[in-house]
Enzyme design. Structure first.
Site, PDB file in Angstrom:
ATOM      1  N   ARG A  77       0.844  -1.190   0.000  1.00 26.71           N
ATOM      2  CA  ARG A  77       0.000   0.000   0.000  1.00 26.71           C
ATOM      3  C   ARG A  77       0.883   1.245   0.000  1.00 26.71           C
ATOM      4  O   ARG A  77       1.762   1.378   0.854  1.00 26.71           O
ATOM      5  CB  ARG A  77      -0.902  -0.010   1.242  1.00 26.71           C
ATOM      6  CG  ARG A  77      -1.728   1.235   1.405  1.00 26.71           C
ATOM      7  CD  ARG A  77      -2.625   1.223   2.651  1.00 26.71           C
ATOM      8  NE  ARG A  77      -3.273   2.513   2.723  1.00 26.71           N
ATOM      9  CZ  ARG A  77      -3.425   3.240   3.828  1.00 26.71           C
ATOM     10  NH1 ARG A  77      -3.021   2.774   5.000  1.00 26.71           N
ATOM     11  NH2 ARG A  77      -3.987   4.423   3.777  1.00 26.71           N
ATOM     12  N   HIS A 121      -3.445  10.955   1.120  1.00 29.36           N
ATOM     13  CA  HIS A 121      -2.795  10.672   2.409  1.00 29.36           C
ATOM     14  C   HIS A 121      -2.164  11.987   2.896  1.00 29.36           C
ATOM     15  O   HIS A 121      -0.955  12.060   3.142  1.00 29.36           O
ATOM     16  CB  HIS A 121      -1.785   9.530   2.285  1.00 29.36           C
ATOM     17  CG  HIS A 121      -1.498   8.840   3.588  1.00 29.36           C
ATOM     18  ND1 HIS A 121      -1.634   7.480   3.763  1.00 29.36           N
ATOM     19  CD2 HIS A 121      -1.090   9.325   4.778  1.00 29.36           C
ATOM     20  CE1 HIS A 121      -1.303   7.162   5.007  1.00 29.36           C
ATOM     21  NE2 HIS A 121      -0.966   8.274   5.652  1.00 29.36           N
ATOM     22  N   GLU A 166      -7.669   8.029   6.931  1.00 26.62           N
ATOM     23  CA  GLU A 166      -7.933   8.603   8.258  1.00 26.62           C
ATOM     24  C   GLU A 166      -8.568   9.992   8.200  1.00 26.62           C
ATOM     25  O   GLU A 166      -7.991  10.983   8.676  1.00 26.62           O
ATOM     26  CB  GLU A 166      -6.643   8.624   9.089  1.00 26.62           C
ATOM     27  CG  GLU A 166      -6.056   7.245   9.314  1.00 26.62           C
ATOM     28  CD  GLU A 166      -4.822   7.232  10.226  1.00 26.62           C
ATOM     29  OE1 GLU A 166      -4.289   8.311  10.519  1.00 26.62           O
ATOM     30  OE2 GLU A 166      -4.405   6.142  10.637  1.00 26.62           O
ATOM     31  N   ASN A 291      -7.539   1.217  10.095  1.00 30.51           N
ATOM     32  CA  ASN A 291      -6.231   1.498  10.700  1.00 30.51           C
ATOM     33  C   ASN A 291      -6.414   1.399  12.203  1.00 30.51           C
ATOM     34  O   ASN A 291      -7.192   2.155  12.784  1.00 30.51           O
ATOM     35  CB  ASN A 291      -5.746   2.908  10.350  1.00 30.51           C
ATOM     36  CG  ASN A 291      -5.463   3.086   8.863  1.00 30.51           C
ATOM     37  OD1 ASN A 291      -5.628   2.157   8.073  1.00 30.51           O
ATOM     38  ND2 ASN A 291      -5.047   4.272   8.489  1.00 30.51           N
ATOM     39  N   TYR A 293      -4.395   1.072  15.979  1.00 31.53           N
ATOM     40  CA  TYR A 293      -3.177   1.107  16.784  1.00 31.53           C
ATOM     41  C   TYR A 293      -3.450   0.852  18.263  1.00 31.53           C
ATOM     42  O   TYR A 293      -2.691   0.163  18.933  1.00 31.53           O
ATOM     43  CB  TYR A 293      -2.470   2.466  16.624  1.00 31.53           C
ATOM     44  CG  TYR A 293      -1.908   2.665  15.240  1.00 31.53           C
ATOM     45  CD1 TYR A 293      -0.637   2.216  14.924  1.00 31.53           C
ATOM     46  CD2 TYR A 293      -2.665   3.257  14.225  1.00 31.53           C
ATOM     47  CE1 TYR A 293      -0.114   2.368  13.650  1.00 31.53           C
ATOM     48  CE2 TYR A 293      -2.154   3.415  12.939  1.00 31.53           C
ATOM     49  CZ  TYR A 293      -0.881   2.965  12.669  1.00 31.53           C
ATOM     50  OH  TYR A 293      -0.372   3.106  11.400  1.00 31.53           O
ATOM     51  N   GLU A 358      -3.725  -0.473   8.168  1.00 35.48           N
ATOM     52  CA  GLU A 358      -2.544  -0.118   8.979  1.00 35.48           C
ATOM     53  C   GLU A 358      -2.652  -0.775  10.340  1.00 35.48           C
ATOM     54  O   GLU A 358      -3.708  -0.740  10.976  1.00 35.48           O
ATOM     55  CB  GLU A 358      -2.414   1.398   9.224  1.00 35.48           C
ATOM     56  CG  GLU A 358      -2.095   2.226   8.030  1.00 35.48           C
ATOM     57  CD  GLU A 358      -1.936   3.717   8.360  1.00 35.48           C
ATOM     58  OE1 GLU A 358      -1.676   4.076   9.532  1.00 35.48           O
ATOM     59  OE2 GLU A 358      -2.100   4.517   7.426  1.00 35.48           O
TER      60      GLU A 358
HETATM   61  C1  JSK Z   1      -0.035   6.936  12.425  1.00 31.77           C
HETATM   62  C2  JSK Z   1      -4.709   8.949  15.621  1.00 31.77           C
HETATM   63  C3  JSK Z   1      -1.319   7.168   9.074  1.00 31.77           C
HETATM   64  C4  JSK Z   1       0.107   7.021   8.725  1.00 31.77           C
HETATM   65  C5  JSK Z   1       0.814   6.872  10.057  1.00 31.77           C
HETATM   66  C6  JSK Z   1      -2.730  10.203  16.055  1.00 31.77           C
HETATM   67  C7  JSK Z   1      -3.393   9.207  15.366  1.00 31.77           C
HETATM   68  C8  JSK Z   1      -2.693   8.400  14.398  1.00 31.77           C
HETATM   69  C9  JSK Z   1      -1.396   8.438  13.965  1.00 31.77           C
HETATM   70  C10 JSK Z   1      -5.373   9.671  16.571  1.00 31.77           C
HETATM   71  C11 JSK Z   1      -4.737  10.676  17.275  1.00 31.77           C
HETATM   72  C12 JSK Z   1      -3.403  10.924  17.002  1.00 31.77           C
HETATM   73  C13 JSK Z   1      -4.769  11.982  19.260  1.00 31.77           C
HETATM   74  C14 JSK Z   1      -4.640  11.111  20.447  1.00 31.77           C
HETATM   75  C15 JSK Z   1      -4.260   8.839  21.039  1.00 31.77           C
HETATM   76  C16 JSK Z   1      -4.557   7.463  20.632  1.00 31.77           C
HETATM   77  C17 JSK Z   1      -0.236   7.302  11.000  1.00 31.77           C
HETATM   78  N1  JSK Z   1      -1.431   6.729  10.427  1.00 31.77           N
HETATM   79  N2  JSK Z   1      -1.217   7.385  13.120  1.00 31.77           N
HETATM   80  N3  JSK Z   1      -2.360   6.772  13.048  1.00 31.77           N
HETATM   81  N4  JSK Z   1      -3.239   7.385  13.811  1.00 31.77           N
HETATM   82  N5  JSK Z   1      -4.872   7.336  19.244  1.00 31.77           N
HETATM   83  N6  JSK Z   1      -4.467   6.449  18.475  1.00 31.77           N
HETATM   84  N7  JSK Z   1      -4.301   6.005  17.451  1.00 31.77           N
HETATM   85  O1  JSK Z   1       1.947   7.651  10.094  1.00 31.77           O
HETATM   86  O2  JSK Z   1       0.498   8.125   7.989  1.00 31.77           O
HETATM   87  O3  JSK Z   1      -5.448  11.357  18.212  1.00 31.77           O
HETATM   88  O4  JSK Z   1      -4.778   9.754  20.127  1.00 31.77           O
END
Ligand code: JSK
Length: 453
Positions: A77, A121, A166, A291, A293, A358
């Site tokens: 991807r 993106h 996202e 996606n 995490y 992701e």
């Molecule tokens: C990583 C989501 C696309 C790709 C990667 C960051 C993200 C995030 C970052 C929510 C968020 C902040 C603030 C607080 C805490 C927990 C990138 N994805 N990436 N994915 N999501 N949140 N968790 N995910 O580099 O370019 O909110 O969030």
């Protein structure tokens, strides 16, 4: 169940994005994007770092495709940089930009790798931001034209398309919290932006299918189970509100239900999206990109908190105090959250297919005697792939899983300080060093199964 094997057709892969890896920001007629502007603005990114050079993938892509070939994953991807195709966002096409991705796609196919192409993106052409960006409806038409232009060139060879990556992050980090480009801090703008992204997804999906009838089109949402910090009524209400903003605001209209009533009411004083657009947003998906995490841990907070609507997320310190292990992003490691999320999506939305677009983790890896022994990443990935397997056994139609990321790269506001790659990048030499997790993933893919244990 100890075999934990996956179907032969399962699409294992890795993921990247243009601004995070390419560099070469002035090359072959590329115009500036909002991330060039933002990263060059003092104080916006870690140590003032930018994507000017990044991993220099724009020049080193043959080496990166060789890494993909060694990995043996059937899919990859990546995203297309809109400002390479339309330096001014709309108008004249820059053929040299299209040529780059044309060659990349041919080389992937030559290596037997299925391309998954993300159209947006986060690298909006700066010229469009100067005209209001995603807050303006006119950007929707520009995006559809961009999508059509790319599909006309690549649609004979690319089958899998992801319109947006996202959209919650684009809307809220970019236009409410101001942590991402374009760095706006206004909730009304963020909600407008979320709506325009969704409308543009629907119109682009229709346009892609019109030009490429065999296309499989999806969108990649950042989704998380939302966990109340306590059993109190106020924390549970805060969690319900955040679930509306993060998850249901996107899922409900995409699956034909219109915007969720509670969230619509919560946000009504900022922006009320026209119901008349909901048919457009509900253009059927071929797959839902997920996606994942970490879950979101939410507690009630007085008005004026960073989230602005009576809630906040728990801090890394609070998560650690509750016994969670954290990644280098400060995110709790909760593999069960992925299984729960997938089961919920299946129960509540019945998507035709789900692709994990992701999943991955940042840890502070460094080479020791030329080896990067990233055991924490292996443990994270193994536990999350196991969660995907449990979801498959529960009947969730998961068709693929992409590790974020192939390479260490420019992690947006965190610059190069967060390493998500299964390949280490030495930013002084730009040398690539496959980590232990690369070898682990290669074995999982070759066996189509997790090792026992
Ligand atoms: C990583 C989501 C696309 C790709 C990667 C960051 C993200 C995030 C970052 C929510 C968020 C902040 C603030 C607080 C805490 C927990 C990138 N994805 N990436 N994915 N999501 N949140 N968790 N995910 O580099 O370019 O909110 O969030």
């Amino acid at each position: 169940m100890s075999t934990r094997s996956f179907p032969e057709s399962f699409l294992w892969g890795t993921a990247t994005a243009a601004y995070q890896i390419e560099g070469a920001v002035q090359e072959d007629g590329r115009g500036p994007s909002i991330w060039d502007t933002f990263s060059h603005t003092p104080g916006k990114t870690f140590a003032g770092q930018t994507g000017d050079i990044a991993c220099d993938h724009y020049h080193r892509w043959p080496e990166d495709i060789e890494l993909l070939r060694q990995l043996g994953a059937p899919a990859y991807r990546f995203s297309i940089a809109w400002p390479r195709i339309f330096p001014e966002g709309r108008g004249e096409v820059n053929e040299r930009g299209l040529d780059f991705y044309d060659r990349l796609v041919d080389a992937l196919l030559e290596a037997g790798i299925v391309p998954f192409v993300t159209l947006y993106h986060w690298d909006l052409p700066q010229a469009l931001q100067d005209q209001g960006g995603w807050a303006e409806r006119a950007t929707v038409e520009a995006f559809v034209t961009y999508a059509e232009t790319v599909v006309r060139r690549l649609g004979d060879r690319v089958r899998y398309w992801i319109t947006h990556n996202e959209p919650w992050v684009v809307a809220y980090l970019g236009h409410y919290l101001g942590e991402h480009a374009p760095g706006i801090r206004d909730l009304a703008t963020a909600v407008r932006v979320s709506h325009h992204l969704l409308v543009s997804h629907g119109l682009a999906t229709r346009a892609i299918r019109a030009l490429s009838p065999h296309a499989q089109v999806g969108i990649a949402l950042n989704l998380s189970p939302v966990v109340p910090a306590s059993d109190s009524d106020s924390d549970r209400a805060a969690a319900q509100a955040y679930d509306g903003i993060l998850n249901r605001w996107f899922l409900d209209p995409l699956f034909g239900r219109g915007y969720p009533r509670d969230t619509r009411q919560l946000l009504a004083r900022f922006f009320e999206p026209p119901e008349s657009d909901c048919d457009t947003i509900a253009e059927p998906l071929d797959f839902l990109g997920v996606n994942y995490y970490t879950p979101a841990f939410v507690t009630a907070a007085p008005e004026g908190s960073p989230q602005g609507i009576g809630l906040r997320l728990l801090s890394p310190e609070e998560l650690r105090a509750r016994g969670y292990e954290l990644t280098d992003m400060g995110w709790a490691i909760v593999p069960d959250g992925l299984e729960q999320l997938l089961v919920r999506l299946q129960r509540e939305y019945r998507p035709p297919a789900i692709v994990i677009t992701e999943n991955g983790a940042a840890f502070p890896d460094e080479p020791v005697d030329g080896r990067v022994q990233d055991d924490q990443r292996i443990a994270y990935l193994a536990a999350h792939v196991a969660a995907v397997h449990r979801a498959l056994e529960a009947g969730v139609p998961v068709g693929g899983y992409f590790v974020w990321s192939l390479l260490d790269n420019f992690e947006w506001a965190h610059g190069y300080s967060k390493r998500f790659g299964i390949v280490y990048v030495d930013y002084t030499t730009l040398a690539r060093v496959p980590k232990a997790s690369f070898d682990w993933y290669r074995t999982v893919i070759a066996n189509r199964a997790l090792p026992d244990g």
